[in-house]
Structures are given as C-alpha cells and as structure tokens.
Design an enzyme around this catalytic site. Structure first.
Site, short mmCIF file in Angstrom:
data_model
loop_
_atom_site.label_atom_id
_atom_site.label_comp_id
_atom_site.label_asym_id
_atom_site.label_seq_id
_atom_site.Cartn_x
_atom_site.Cartn_y
_atom_site.Cartn_z
N ASP A 33 5.83 -6.87 2.75
CA ASP A 33 4.83 -7.33 1.81
C ASP A 33 5.51 -7.64 0.48
O ASP A 33 6.19 -6.77 -0.09
CB ASP A 33 3.83 -6.17 1.60
CG ASP A 33 2.44 -6.65 1.26
OD1 ASP A 33 2.24 -7.87 1.15
OD2 ASP A 33 1.56 -5.78 1.14
N LYS A 73 4.90 -11.21 3.79
CA LYS A 73 3.48 -11.48 3.54
C LYS A 73 3.28 -11.76 2.06
O LYS A 73 3.90 -11.08 1.23
CB LYS A 73 2.61 -10.29 3.95
CG LYS A 73 1.12 -10.50 3.63
CD LYS A 73 0.23 -9.44 4.22
CE LYS A 73 0.09 -8.19 3.41
NZ LYS A 73 -0.45 -8.40 2.04
N GLU A 89 -9.01 -9.86 4.60
CA GLU A 89 -9.38 -8.48 4.21
C GLU A 89 -10.78 -8.41 3.60
O GLU A 89 -11.13 -9.19 2.70
CB GLU A 89 -8.35 -7.93 3.20
CG GLU A 89 -8.64 -6.51 2.79
CD GLU A 89 -7.45 -5.80 2.12
OE1 GLU A 89 -6.33 -6.34 2.13
OE2 GLU A 89 -7.66 -4.69 1.61
N SER A 103 0.84 -1.21 0.00
CA SER A 103 0.00 0.00 0.00
C SER A 103 0.87 1.25 0.00
O SER A 103 0.37 2.35 -0.23
CB SER A 103 -0.94 0.01 1.21
OG SER A 103 -0.23 -0.22 2.41
O1 KIV Z 1 -0.44 -3.36 1.62
C1 KIV Z 1 -1.09 -3.33 2.68
O2 KIV Z 1 -1.12 -2.32 3.40
C2 KIV Z 1 -1.83 -4.52 3.05
C3 KIV Z 1 -2.66 -4.48 4.29
C4 KIV Z 1 -3.88 -3.64 4.12
C5 KIV Z 1 -2.98 -5.84 4.78
O3 KIV Z 1 -1.76 -5.50 2.39
#
Ligand code: KIV
Length: 274
Positions: free
Chosen positions: A86, A116, A185, A48
């Site tokens: 992520d 993640k 989510e 994000s």
């Molecule tokens: O990229 C992100 O911030 C996310 C979260 C909302 C879980 O994947």
C-alpha cells in the site's frame, strides 16, 4: 524465469467470474506465512499497519520506510500469494515521478509484486506510468482512508444515485488506465454490484457487499484482535481473549514458581556434581 508464484496479476485478473478472491491484509512474516499456506491469493500490506500494529489513530502518519520494512517481512513469508504494498500518504500524490520512484522501492527493495494507490480518475496518469513501467497497480475507491479529513470521517460512500454513478465512472477510469483489480471500500451492496458489473477487472470488496469478485479483511479483524470490529468485518477467531488468557496464565506460573518446570531446564552442569 518470470513470476513462479501460484498467484500473479494475470491469474488474479482471470479469476473474474470464475472464482471469488478471499484477500487479507498482512504486516509480518509469521502471519504472512500462515495466510499464504492457507491459500490466500492476495496479501495486502495495508497502511492500516499504522493502526493495527503501530498504534496510530489513522493511516496518515505511516511512512515509506515503515511500509518497505513491513512489506519485506510479508514478502519473505509469502511464496504463493501476490504481495501488494500500500503506498502511504504523500508517497504518490506530489508527482507522477515521485510516485513511480516510491512504487519502485516496493518491488526493488521489499520484494512486493504490486502496489495499491487510493483514488480513481485523479490517478489515471500515475496508474498508466506505473503499469507501463512494469509496476502492477491495485486501485482503491469508495472510502479512501488517506482522505479521511476531506471526507469528514470514516463514512459509507456512494449513498446517492450521483455518488454511485461517480464510483462506476472512477472504476472504469482505473480499469482503462491498466489497474489489475480495484478495491471498493464501504459502499452499499447495490453499488458494489454495479461497480463490479461495470469493469473487466476484479473488484475486491471491503464492506461493499457479496456481489463483488473478492473480499478483503484486515487480518486483525478476522482474528478478533481489534477493539472495535467494523460492521462489514467478521471475526473468525477470538485471539484477543486467547492471548489475554495466555499472558495471565504465564504471569501466574512465574509468580507461583510453576514455570519453569524441570522439563524446561537443561541438564545440570558439571559443577553441580562437585
Ligand atoms: O490499509 C488497508 O488495510 C487497506 C484495506 C482495508 C483495503 O487499505
């Protein structure tokens, strides 16, 4: 020596049924330090970042190098929180070997504690390969933003009985494969509760209701810095207004000569005394 942080993967797992996990995204050193000092157990360097900091309209353009850069900054600021990086679009979808190599960069180059990945049963082979090679994995099911073009938009998932059952089975697959926790989510709260009850690892809600084992907010939503706050997010501050006021006040002070004042100036030089 082992991991000397207060929050490690074992403690996150052991928190299920014991205490709720208030998790946040973070993208930079300064905010990570503040969130870490406030006792946030898990900081996700979310892709994000593409929207919150970099101005893209989705997470798809975010690259490995950008994620490594932001993860390293967060890791420098987080001495107690678990830092999860992520994995961006196309960094793990092509092959397990490529996923393993890219995930390894986050631990080796950026100081992350875990990664993640988006997807459930489809990712079982990758989750096994990562965990068996020392890389803890946070799963992510429900609305998976890297699949926005397949999902047809950022829509609530799990709205039918079949879709709910599918999510339970995706979560079980990730749990069995070795994920230490699962992000769920944008699903109705009853599905959040059902998925949470179905697995042994903590389920962290992003808009999945109050019965999950933890909550996750995008830091910019929590701080009131985003233009459109999603329904599930709660702003705990109105920093956009505070910042706008500060920028205006500064501009006015410079324009009318109030800033800098004498208190912001160094002692006069020797030359001034001549
Ligand atoms: O990229 C992100 O911030 C996310 C979260 C909302 C879980 O994947």
């Amino acid at each position: 020596m082992g991991n000397m942080k207060t929050w490690n993967v074992a403690r996150i797992k052991a928190s299920k049924g014991v205490c709720k996990l208030p998790c946040l995204t973070a993208y930079d050193y300064a905010c990570a330090r503040l969130a870490d000092a406030a006792g946030i157990p898990l900081l996700l360097v979310g892709d994000s970042v593409g929207m919150t900091l970099l101005g893209y309209s989705s997470t798809l353009p975010v690259t490995m190098d950008q994620m490594v850069h932001h993860t390293a900054a967060v890791a420098r600021g987080a001495t107690e929180a678990l830092v999860v990086a992520d994995m961006p679009f196309l960094s793990y979808q092509i092959s397990v070997a490529e996923g393993l190599r890219n995930a390894g960069r986050f631990l080796q180059e950026a100081g992350a504690d875990a990664v993640k990945i988006e997807g459930g049963a489809l990712r079982v082979e990758l989750v096994k390969a990562l965990t068996q090679n020392g890389i803890p994995v946070l799963g992510h099911i429900g609305l998976t933003p890297q699949s926005v073009n397949v999902l047809g938009g950022y829509k609530v998932q799990g709205k039918t009985r079949e879709a709910g059952e599918q999510l339970v089975s995706e979560a079980r697959a990730l749990d069995a494969a070795g994920a230490f926790a699962i992000v769920l989510e944008c699903v109705p709260p009853d599905i959040g509760a059902a998925v949470t009850a179905a697995v042994a690892v903590p389920v962290i809600s992003v808009g999945a209701g109050p019965d999950c084992d933890g909550q996750m907010l995008v830091m910019h939503d929590l701080l009131g810095l985003t233009e459109h706050t999603p329904k599930f997010a709660k702003p705990y501050a109105a920093l956009a207004e505070t910042m706008r006021a500060a920028f205006r006040a500064y501009a006015a002070d410079v324009q009318n000569g109030t800033f800098p004042g004498p208190e912001h100036c160094y002692a006069p030089s020797e030359a001034a005394k001549l």
